[in-house]
Design a protein around this motif. Structure first.
Motif, PDB file in Angstrom:
ATOM      1  N   GLU A 148      11.593  17.267 -10.173  1.00 21.64           N
ATOM      2  CA  GLU A 148      10.717  16.127 -10.441  1.00 21.64           C
ATOM      3  C   GLU A 148      11.395  14.808 -10.074  1.00 21.64           C
ATOM      4  O   GLU A 148      10.769  13.907  -9.507  1.00 21.64           O
ATOM      5  CB  GLU A 148      10.307  16.123 -11.914  1.00 21.64           C
ATOM      6  N   GLN A 149      12.697  14.691 -10.394  1.00 24.51           N
ATOM      7  CA  GLN A 149      13.425  13.466 -10.063  1.00 24.51           C
ATOM      8  C   GLN A 149      13.613  13.330  -8.556  1.00 24.51           C
ATOM      9  O   GLN A 149      13.543  12.217  -8.012  1.00 24.51           O
ATOM     10  CB  GLN A 149      14.777  13.454 -10.784  1.00 24.51           C
ATOM     11  N   LEU A 166       9.970  21.493  -0.110  1.00 25.41           N
ATOM     12  CA  LEU A 166       9.055  20.369  -0.236  1.00 25.41           C
ATOM     13  C   LEU A 166       8.824  19.773   1.134  1.00 25.41           C
ATOM     14  O   LEU A 166       9.752  19.677   1.953  1.00 25.41           O
ATOM     15  CB  LEU A 166       9.644  19.309  -1.175  1.00 25.41           C
ATOM     16  N   HIS A 167       7.600  19.350   1.414  1.00 20.50           N
ATOM     17  CA  HIS A 167       7.247  18.763   2.706  1.00 20.50           C
ATOM     18  C   HIS A 167       6.813  17.321   2.500  1.00 20.50           C
ATOM     19  O   HIS A 167       5.922  17.026   1.715  1.00 20.50           O
ATOM     20  CB  HIS A 167       6.136  19.573   3.380  1.00 20.50           C
ATOM     21  N   PHE A 168       7.477  16.421   3.247  1.00 19.35           N
ATOM     22  CA  PHE A 168       7.171  14.985   3.166  1.00 19.35           C
ATOM     23  C   PHE A 168       6.820  14.462   4.551  1.00 19.35           C
ATOM     24  O   PHE A 168       7.109  15.093   5.574  1.00 19.35           O
ATOM     25  CB  PHE A 168       8.398  14.195   2.656  1.00 19.35           C
ATOM     26  N   THR A 169       6.221  13.278   4.564  1.00 19.55           N
ATOM     27  CA  THR A 169       6.064  12.497   5.779  1.00 19.55           C
ATOM     28  C   THR A 169       6.877  11.227   5.603  1.00 19.55           C
ATOM     29  O   THR A 169       6.757  10.559   4.570  1.00 19.55           O
ATOM     30  CB  THR A 169       4.597  12.138   6.064  1.00 19.55           C
ATOM     31  N   GLN A 170       7.678  10.906   6.604  1.00 20.73           N
ATOM     32  CA  GLN A 170       8.508   9.701   6.537  1.00 20.73           C
ATOM     33  C   GLN A 170       7.865   8.600   7.350  1.00 20.73           C
ATOM     34  O   GLN A 170       7.473   8.804   8.490  1.00 20.73           O
ATOM     35  CB  GLN A 170       9.904  10.011   7.083  1.00 20.73           C
ATOM     36  N   ALA A 191      12.222  10.337  -3.710  1.00 16.46           N
ATOM     37  CA  ALA A 191      11.726  10.368  -2.334  1.00 16.46           C
ATOM     38  C   ALA A 191      10.475   9.510  -2.171  1.00 16.46           C
ATOM     39  O   ALA A 191      10.365   8.725  -1.221  1.00 16.46           O
ATOM     40  CB  ALA A 191      11.445  11.809  -1.917  1.00 16.46           C
ATOM     41  N   VAL A 192       9.530   9.649  -3.097  1.00 20.27           N
ATOM     42  CA  VAL A 192       8.284   8.877  -3.014  1.00 20.27           C
ATOM     43  C   VAL A 192       8.557   7.383  -3.151  1.00 20.27           C
ATOM     44  O   VAL A 192       8.012   6.567  -2.403  1.00 20.27           O
ATOM     45  CB  VAL A 192       7.291   9.363  -4.085  1.00 20.27           C
TER      46      VAL A 192
END
Length: 242
Positions: free
Chosen positions: A212-213, A238-242, A218-219
Motif C-alpha cells: 500500500e505504501q 503492479l503496472h503503472f504509466t509514467q 508511486a502515485v
C-alpha cells in the motif's frame, strides 16, 4: 531561548538554533527536535544524522531564510533534491521543482515486481516473521523514489535503506514485522530492524501495508496505477504509466 545546537551530518558539523531546525514542524528535522522521533548522538554529544554533509549546507540555509540560494554553476541538483526529500521539507522541494528545466516526457508503461519471502521464528514463546523483500522495476526513477522513502530504525537509530543509487537495479529490504510491545527488548538483543516510511514515519507491519505504501509513493510521485493484484505471499506485479 535554548542555546545553540550542533549537528554532525555525515561527518560535517553545523551549529544552529532550535527555532531554525523546527521552522517546518512537519519535516523530519521538525519531528526529531519536537520529540516526535528518536535522535542519536556522536561521541562528542553532537546530534548525528547519517546524510550528505555537503548538501546539508543548502538545506540549513533554506531553513534560516526560507530562500534557496545555489551557486550559478551548481551541478548536483538531483542529489540536493533527494536530500530535501529525505528531510521532507516541502517548501524546499517546491523551490527545487521550480528551478528544474521542464522536460516533456512521452507516457510509458512501468512494471513493478515485488518478491516477498518470510521466515517465522519462535523467540521467547512469540512467533515473529523476518521479512525479505526485493523490488524490481523497469523504471529506475521509480526505484530511486521508493529507495528515498523507506528507512530502518535499528537500536534507536534511523538508518537509510543503504541501496547503491549509482547502480540501482532493485531494492532489497529486510526487517522484522510487527510484534507486541513486550518484545521491544528482543529487537535490541536479536539485532532486528524496523522498517519505516517517510514522511509519516509509520512502522511497516505487514506485506499488505508495504504494498500500500509503495503504491501511495508511486502515485504521489506522478505514476498512474493500472492494476493492483490481491495481496498475497507470492510476487506482487503492479503496472503503472509514467
Amino acid at each position: 531561548m535554548p542555546g545553540p545546537i550542533t549537528l554532525n551530518v555525515g561527518g560535517r558539523l553545523y551549529t544552529t538554533s532550535l527555532m531554525t531546525l523546527i521552522r517546518y514542524p512537519e519535516s523530519m528535522l521538525g519531528s526529531m527536535f519536537c520529540g516526535g522521533m528518536s535522535t542519536s548522538k556522536d561521541l562528542q554529544g553532537n546530534y548525528f544524522i547519517d546524510r550528505d554533509g555537503k548538501m546539508f549546507r543548502y538545506i540549513l540555509n533554506f531553513l534560516r531564510t526560507s530562500h534557496l540560494d545555489l551557486p550559478v554553476d551548481f551541478q548536483e541538483l538531483d542529489i540536493l533534491k533527494r536530500e530535501a526529500d529525505f528531510f521532507q521539507i516541502q517548501p524546499l522541494l517546491e523551490a527545487l521543482q521550480q528551478i528544474e528545466c521542464p522536460v516533456t516526457k512521452r507516457k510509458k508503461n512501468t512494471t513493478l515486481n515485488i518478491i516477498y519471502n518470510s521466515q517465522s521464528h519462535n523467540v521467547c514463546s512469540f512467533n515473529v516473521n523476518i521479512v525479505d523483500v526485493q523490488v524490481f522495476s523497469t523504471s529506475p526513477a521509480l526505484l530511486k523514489l521508493l529507495d528515498s522513502k523507506f528507512y530502518y530504525t535499528f537500536k534507536g537509530n534511523n538508518l537509510p535503506a543503504g541501496t547503491n543509487l549509482e547502480d540501482l537495479k532493485c531494492i532489497s529490504l529486510e526487517w522484522v514485522e510487527y510484534a507486541t510491545s513486550s518484545m521491544e527488548l528482543e529487537y535490541v538483543t536479536q539485532n532486528w530492524k524496523i522498517l519505516r516510511v517517510s514522511p509519516s514515519h509509520k512502522q511497516i507491519r505487514s506485506l499488505q501495508m508495504f504494498v500500500e505504501q509503495v503504491i501511495k509513493i508511486a502515485v504521489n510521485g506522478g505514476f498512474l496505477l493500472h492494476s493492483f493484484p490481491p495481496c498475497s505471499s507470492g510476487p506482487q506485479i503492479l503496472h503503472f504509466t509514467q
